[in-house]
Each structure stands twice: as structure tokens, then as C-alpha cells.
Design a protein around this motif. Sequence first.
Motif, mmCIF file in Angstrom:
data_model
loop_
_atom_site.group_PDB
_atom_site.id
_atom_site.type_symbol
_atom_site.label_atom_id
_atom_site.label_comp_id
_atom_site.label_asym_id
_atom_site.label_seq_id
_atom_site.Cartn_x
_atom_site.Cartn_y
_atom_site.Cartn_z
ATOM 1 N N ARG A 394 39.108 -10.616 -11.617
ATOM 2 C CA ARG A 394 39.699 -10.716 -13.470
ATOM 3 C C ARG A 394 41.444 -10.627 -12.911
ATOM 4 O O ARG A 394 41.831 -9.759 -12.022
ATOM 5 N N LYS A 395 42.276 -10.904 -14.420
ATOM 6 C CA LYS A 395 43.588 -11.020 -14.208
ATOM 7 C C LYS A 395 43.339 -11.143 -15.616
ATOM 8 O O LYS A 395 42.968 -11.534 -16.071
ATOM 9 N N ASP A 396 44.948 -10.543 -15.864
ATOM 10 C CA ASP A 396 45.154 -10.688 -17.413
ATOM 11 C C ASP A 396 45.717 -11.915 -17.848
ATOM 12 O O ASP A 396 46.076 -12.840 -17.290
ATOM 13 N N GLY A 397 44.707 -12.111 -19.429
ATOM 14 C CA GLY A 397 45.019 -13.377 -19.684
ATOM 15 C C GLY A 397 44.073 -14.311 -18.762
ATOM 16 O O GLY A 397 43.850 -15.057 -19.987
ATOM 17 N N ASP A 398 42.945 -13.828 -18.738
ATOM 18 C CA ASP A 398 41.859 -14.729 -18.379
ATOM 19 C C ASP A 398 40.852 -15.401 -19.548
ATOM 20 O O ASP A 398 41.095 -14.224 -20.320
ATOM 21 N N LYS A 408 38.574 -14.562 -25.046
ATOM 22 C CA LYS A 408 38.863 -13.957 -24.071
ATOM 23 C C LYS A 408 38.606 -13.181 -22.756
ATOM 24 O O LYS A 408 37.560 -12.763 -23.200
ATOM 25 N N LEU A 409 38.587 -13.347 -21.179
ATOM 26 C CA LEU A 409 37.180 -12.188 -20.483
ATOM 27 C C LEU A 409 36.579 -11.254 -21.175
ATOM 28 O O LEU A 409 36.511 -10.540 -20.788
ATOM 29 N N LEU A 429 35.653 -17.648 -10.903
ATOM 30 C CA LEU A 429 35.942 -18.941 -10.263
ATOM 31 C C LEU A 429 36.408 -19.715 -11.388
ATOM 32 O O LEU A 429 36.116 -20.164 -12.475
ATOM 33 N N ALA A 430 37.581 -19.169 -11.046
ATOM 34 C CA ALA A 430 39.130 -20.453 -12.254
ATOM 35 C C ALA A 430 40.397 -20.884 -11.883
ATOM 36 O O ALA A 430 40.370 -21.191 -10.391
ATOM 37 N N LYS A 431 40.764 -21.388 -12.839
ATOM 38 C CA LYS A 431 41.655 -22.467 -12.421
ATOM 39 C C LYS A 431 42.330 -22.554 -13.353
ATOM 40 O O LYS A 431 42.644 -22.191 -15.115
ATOM 41 N N GLY A 432 44.079 -21.408 -12.158
ATOM 42 C CA GLY A 432 44.680 -20.913 -13.383
ATOM 43 C C GLY A 432 44.484 -19.734 -14.123
ATOM 44 O O GLY A 432 42.980 -18.801 -13.579
ATOM 45 N N SER A 433 44.491 -19.868 -15.738
ATOM 46 C CA SER A 433 43.571 -18.725 -16.156
ATOM 47 C C SER A 433 42.658 -18.870 -16.798
ATOM 48 O O SER A 433 41.638 -18.599 -17.485
ATOM 49 N N TRP A 437 33.565 -19.557 -13.842
ATOM 50 C CA TRP A 437 32.295 -19.590 -13.834
ATOM 51 C C TRP A 437 33.042 -18.193 -13.534
ATOM 52 O O TRP A 437 32.645 -17.155 -12.868
ATOM 53 N N ILE A 438 32.210 -16.813 -14.081
ATOM 54 C CA ILE A 438 31.655 -15.894 -14.382
ATOM 55 C C ILE A 438 30.820 -15.318 -13.420
ATOM 56 O O ILE A 438 29.688 -15.598 -13.554
ATOM 57 N N VAL A 439 30.629 -15.141 -12.251
ATOM 58 C CA VAL A 439 29.485 -15.195 -11.475
ATOM 59 C C VAL A 439 28.279 -13.961 -11.677
ATOM 60 O O VAL A 439 29.032 -13.118 -11.747
ATOM 61 N N GLY A 440 27.408 -14.803 -12.156
ATOM 62 C CA GLY A 440 25.887 -13.334 -12.251
ATOM 63 C C GLY A 440 26.361 -14.732 -13.720
ATOM 64 O O GLY A 440 25.246 -13.295 -14.189
#
Length: 468
Positions: A394-398, A408-409, A429-433, A437-440
Motif C-alpha cells: 500500500r501507498k498513501d492515497g490508495d 480509501k484503502l 494489484l494496482a494501477k496508479g492509486s 485487487w486487495i490480495v486475499g
Amino acid sequence: MLEKVLEYIEKEKMINMGDKIVVAVSGGADSVCLFEILCEIKEKYNLKLFVVHVHHGIRGKDADEDYSFVEKLCKNKGVKFFGFKYDVPALAKKEALSEEEEGRIVRYKAFREVKDKEKADKIAVAHNANDLAETVLLSMARGSSVKGLGGIRPVRDDIIRPILCLKREEIESYLKNKSIKYCTDITNSDSKYTRNKIRLNVLPELEKVNNQAVSHLVRLAGELSDLESYLEEKTGEAMEESLARIDDDLYIDIDSLSRLNKVIKSRLVIDALEMVCGKRKDLSAKHVESILKLAKSESGKNIKLPYNMTARNEYGKIIISNKKESIKKSDEIVLDDKFFEEILKEEIRKSIELENAHFSFECKDCAEGEFHEKLYTKEFDYDKMKFGFEIRNRKDGDYINLKGGRKKLKDYFIDMKIPREERDKILLLAKGSQVIWIVGYRINEEYKITKQTKTTLKVEYSGGQNGR
């Protein structure tokens, strides 16, 4: 009797044409019978045989004579002989094992050495129906599970047991009728060995109660072996629904666990513990009970388990960890258009390896049918995925798009009650922010299969080198 063994071999699919077989021959009645039968059917199956004899360093002159006997037997039959000598009492003392356990270890070490050297296909050992009956009784006395009560299997990996269908008296009668000599191991009558106590004292008494006791125990073992296979299948299905592997930690969903049958529930827990520590020895019913009790306790409670494992109740999940294992954050991987175009054009399955994870990707035309989605296997609309994405933490802004809209994630993790210390370990699995898929856990609504989808992309995750 030969026909009986042949029928058994065919039924259990033990031997293929042209097999190279390592034959374990001690010189006793059982192994000599096995050797003679394999020699008789050698031409029928175009077999190549190699005999292994192990001298355990226990019976002095008698053991020396057995060694010579088997060597001569092989010479007369034109079969290649491999003899091994070990000081089993000394090795057993050094390894703090019984002589029975150490003897088994060195025997199979010798068998596999010859199998590798000669590039053989199978290892044939001479267990018979009486051995199987004794094993069932011994397992019962030791408090074994259903798996243990299934006894000795006719085929296990590369090990085959062609005369497991024969009783000891049938073997002795066969050898007598053919005037075939064999050695008598005096340790077989020594009741200091655990198995001999069953062989000499228990089984004969049962046969007085019912002279078909051995046959009945063999039949019971077969039924229990079939039952074990069924339970393994059902436990596997339950694990797909109830378990999540994140790095080296294993998550058990408490709601899913509570809905399981008692038997499957216990098996799932013991399998989960083995997945984390890599061992089953010393894991027992009391550890299963402690996990099930933890599942009913309040969030935040934790317990200690063997092999430095801990388990804690967190937000509706049991999290099993191994303190010895260090968790490493995955490196970021970027997958571009070319990666997906190769999968579709060449109709191949491609894989990506990370430090603690393995992903595989596969494309199919929607007309070919649906994939079976599971916790770690998801399918997406290929045309929406092919423009590239990242595998990362994860990153900020996801954020992720759900049925209720963008979320927001961070808020999703809070809603799911995922502990703060676990959030950085979850792969995305992310495209930019935008999280695909949040795996699991969840997938993005925008990438789901629709009626307009022409091609699907199947993505499968497994944790680390050992799978999820």
C-alpha cells in the motif's frame, strides 16, 4: 497365489511395462517371496531388478550369513546386488532414537541411494497383510488419527508393496511348495521390540476370537484409507474458503471456521499449524483445542504454540505467526501491455516471482466457460487490465471502487478490522492509486466480468516458495 498378486498389482496400478525396480531383500520369508514373485513376472512386465540388502550390525554372525545368503540368491538369479552395512545401535544412540526407528532410516537411505544411482522407477518392499494388521493395532494403541489407522498403503509415491495382499501363512506355504529357502531372523521373536509384542502376543489372541481377524483388520484399514482420502478432499475445500496466507502469517476466518463440521474443523487447524511451522510432529489435539477456544475468546487475546508459533484473535480472524520468520516487504513489480499481450497471443501461462509471493496469469475467451474463483484465484476483464498495473504494497492515497462507490484503502482496512501491523504486508494489484485487487480480499468493481467481457484474465496468488 501368483495370480492373486498379479491381480493386486493391476488393481493398484503398481507396475508399468519396462519399470526398473529396487527390491528390498532382508533374506526373510517375506522379502524372499517378494523377490521370487518379481522374478517370475519379470518377463511379463519387462522389468529390470536391483536388490538392496542392509546389514544392521545387530545380530553378528547371523547377520553376516543373511548378507551372504541374499548376495548368493541374486547371483543365482542374475540380478544386481547392493549390500550396505550400518552400525544401527551406535547410530540410534547418537540420534537418540530406538533401534527400530534408526533401522528404518538407514534402510530407506540405502534404497534411495540405489534408486538414484540406477535411475530406477520404484522401490518394492515386502510388507504383507499381517504387517498391515499389526500396524493398525499399533496405531490404535498409540492413539493415532484416522490417517494412521489407514495403515500401510499398497502404493505411496515411489514405494510399492506387491505382496501386501498375502497373509504370512500364504507366503510360507508358497515358499515351502517351491522348496525355496529363506533366513530366519531371531530378533522377530524378541518381545523387546514394540511391533513384536503385537505380532507375538496380541494378534494370535485376536485370531482365537476370530480366525479372520487379520482379514478384517486389513479390510478396516482399506476403508479408513478411503475415508482419509475423502476427508483430505473436504479439508482442502474448507481451507480454500477459510484461510488466507499473508507473507509468513496464516489467517483463519473465525466465522467460516465456526460453520465447519467438527472433524473438518480440527483437521483444518492442524493443517494450518503445519503450514506455518513446516512440521506435524508434536502438534496434537490439545493445540487444536487451544486454537478453537481462542476463536471463541475476545479480540486481542493470544496464545503460545510449539515451534515458536503464536496465535491471536484479531477482528474475527485467528492469526498464526512464527516468530522466527522475518517478514520482508515485497519489491514493486510493474507489468506493461507487452506482458499481457504475450499471454493472450501465445496462449501461455506466465508467472511472476517476488520475495514472498508467486503470481500466475492466464487468459481465456469468455465462451470457454467460467473460472472457479477462490480466495487467492480471481478473474478480471482482460481489456480493462491489459493497460498495465503494479504488484506492490500500500501507498498513501490508495483507493478501491466498491459497489457503494470509491473507498480509501485505509478506511477499507479499518472497516475489515485488519490490524495496523498487518496492513503493510498485504499485496495489491494496482494501477496508479487505484487498487484492482486487495490480495486475499476484495477486487475492484470496475474490473469485474460483465456481459460485455470478451476475454478474462485469471490471476492466481500463492505465498512464497511453499505456496499459500
